[in-house]
Design an enzyme around this catalytic site. Structure first.
Site, mmCIF file in Angstrom:
data_model
loop_
_atom_site.group_PDB
_atom_site.id
_atom_site.type_symbol
_atom_site.label_atom_id
_atom_site.label_comp_id
_atom_site.label_asym_id
_atom_site.label_seq_id
_atom_site.Cartn_x
_atom_site.Cartn_y
_atom_site.Cartn_z
ATOM 1 N N TYR A 147 -30.237 35.355 74.930
ATOM 2 C CA TYR A 147 -29.580 34.459 75.880
ATOM 3 C C TYR A 147 -28.123 34.779 76.182
ATOM 4 O O TYR A 147 -27.591 34.288 77.172
ATOM 5 C CB TYR A 147 -29.699 33.014 75.386
ATOM 6 N N GLU A 191 -46.662 36.956 69.046
ATOM 7 C CA GLU A 191 -46.920 35.586 69.465
ATOM 8 C C GLU A 191 -47.134 35.528 70.975
ATOM 9 O O GLU A 191 -46.795 36.468 71.696
ATOM 10 C CB GLU A 191 -45.770 34.663 69.078
ATOM 11 N N ASN A 235 -46.208 33.063 74.225
ATOM 12 C CA ASN A 235 -45.356 31.980 74.703
ATOM 13 C C ASN A 235 -46.054 31.289 75.869
ATOM 14 O O ASN A 235 -46.233 31.888 76.934
ATOM 15 C CB ASN A 235 -44.009 32.530 75.174
#
Length: 305
Positions: A209, A266, A268
Site C-alpha cells: 500500500y 490464498e 482473495n
C-alpha cells in the site's frame, strides 16, 4: 440480477468497517464510488457499522457494492445480512467468503481439488512463542486476516517469534516458500493474466500500500508452462471455493523447482479495488477500464449464488 447503468440505479458502497483492514477498505470504497459515478450510477458511500441493516433499509439501494476487507466484511458476515435483506451484492456469497478468509480451510479445499499447497498448522500463539512448531524457515500469520496484516517470517537460526498482542489466540504457521510472488485475477469464468510482484523483501502491508512499495510486471515474464498453470489453478480455486464475480489467487514460485515449485497461498474474494490495485490493473491491461470493471461487477451482483 442484471442492472444497466443507463437506468441510474442506486448503489450503496460499503466501506470502512471494524476490521484491521479498515483504512484499506476506505481507500478501496472511495475509488470504487468515483468509478461507479463515472459509469452512471447513483452512489451512496456507507461506512459499515452495527447499524448497517437499518441504514440499508432506509437507503433502499438496488445493489450493494461490497468494498469491505477483513473480518465481518469479507468472511460471510455482511453477506449473510445482505441475503437476509434480499439486496443483491457484489463479490462472493456467504460460504465462499467464509472459506476463503479462513486460510487453513482454504488449503483443505485446494487439496481436495488437487491444487498444490505447502504444509501448515493452526496452533495457539503460546505454542508458537514457546518454540518452533515447524522447522524454519516458516511464516506466522493470522488465519483470518488479509493485506499481510501481522505476518512474521522466521528464518533458520532464529528464536521462536514474539508476537504482537494484537495477534489472535490461534495463528497459522506455514512453511516458507522461496521465490517469486505471482497473482492471477478471475473475472466471472475467465482467468485474466499473471502479474509478477517485485519487491525488495517480503510482500508485506507496506509493500502493498505504500507508494513505491512494490513493482508489478504485467504480464509476468514466465515460462509458458508456469503462466498456463497459474491461469488454470486460479480458475480452479475460484470454482472449488464457490466464488463469484471477481477473485484473485496468490502464488509463490520457486524457479529452481519448475512447475513443482508453484504453490497456491490464498484466494482473495474481495481483492483491493483502487485503479492501481492488482486486479483492476490486470483488467486494464486487457482493455477493461476501471469504470467498466465496476459496471460489470454491479451487473454481476446477486443473492443466492
Amino acid at each position: 440480477m442484471a442492472v444497466g447503468s443507463g437506468r441510474f440505479p442506486r448503489v450503496a458502497v460499503l466501506q470502512g468497517g471494524m476490521s484491521a483492514e479498515r483504512e484499506v477498505s476506505l481507500a478501496t470504497g472511495h475509488e470504487c464510488a468515483i468509478a461507479l459515478r463515472a459509469a452512471g450510477y447513483e452512489v451512496v458511500e456507507v461506512d459499515a457499522g452495527p447499524d448497517l441493516p437499518e441504514v440499508l433499509a432506509r437507503l433502499k439501494p438496488a445493489v450493494v457494492f461490497n468494498a469491505l476487507h477483513g473480518r465481518w466484511g469479507e468472511d460471510g458476515c455482511v453477506q449473510g445480512i445482505l441475503e437476509w435483506l434480499r439486496i443483491p451484492y457484489t463479490h462472493s456469497g456467504v460460504l465462499a467468503s467464509a472459506l476463503a478468509l479462513d486460510k487453513q480451510r482454504t488449503k483443505e479445499v485446494y487439496r481436495a481439488a488437487g491444487l498444490p499447497v505447502v504444509e501448515s498448522l493452526v496452533v495457539a500463539r503460546e505454542a508458537v512463542e514457546a518454540g518452533h512448531v515447524l522447522a524454519p524457515p516458516y511464516v506466522v500469520k493470522p488465519n483470518n486476516e488479509g493485506s499481510s496484516v501481522g505476518v512474521y517470517i522466521v528464518h533458520p537460526g532464529s528464536n521462536a517469534p514474539r508476537l504482537a498482542e494484537t495477534m489472535p489466540a490461534e495463528v497459522m504457521v506455514e512453511a516458507y516458500v522461496p521465490g517469486r510472488e505471482l497473482t492471477t485475477t478471475v473475472m466471472g469464468d475467465r482467468a485474466l493474466l499473471v502479474t509478477d510482484i517485485i519487491t525488495d523483501g517480503w510482500y508485506d502491508y507496506h509493500a502493498k500500500y505504500a507508494p513505491g512499495g512494490s513493482r508489478h510486471q504485467i504480464p509476468a515474464d514466465l515460462p509458458e508452462e508456469i503462466t498456463a498453470a497459474c491461469l488454470d489453478y486460479a480458475l480452479r480455486a475460484h470454482r472449488a471455493l464457490g466464488c463469484r464475480g471477481l477473485s484473485r489467487t496468490d502464488f509463490r514460485w520457486d524457479e529452481a523447482r519448475g512447475l513443482a515449485g508453484l504453490v497456491l497461498l490464498e484466494t482473495n474474494t474481495q481483492p483491493g479495488m483502487t485503479p492501481t490495485s492488482l486486479a483492476p490493473e490486470q483488467a486494464a491491461h486487457l482493455g477493461i477500464s476501471f469504470p467498466e470493471l465496476m459496471d460489470w461487477m454491479v451487473r454481476d451482483a446477486s443473492c443466492d449464488r
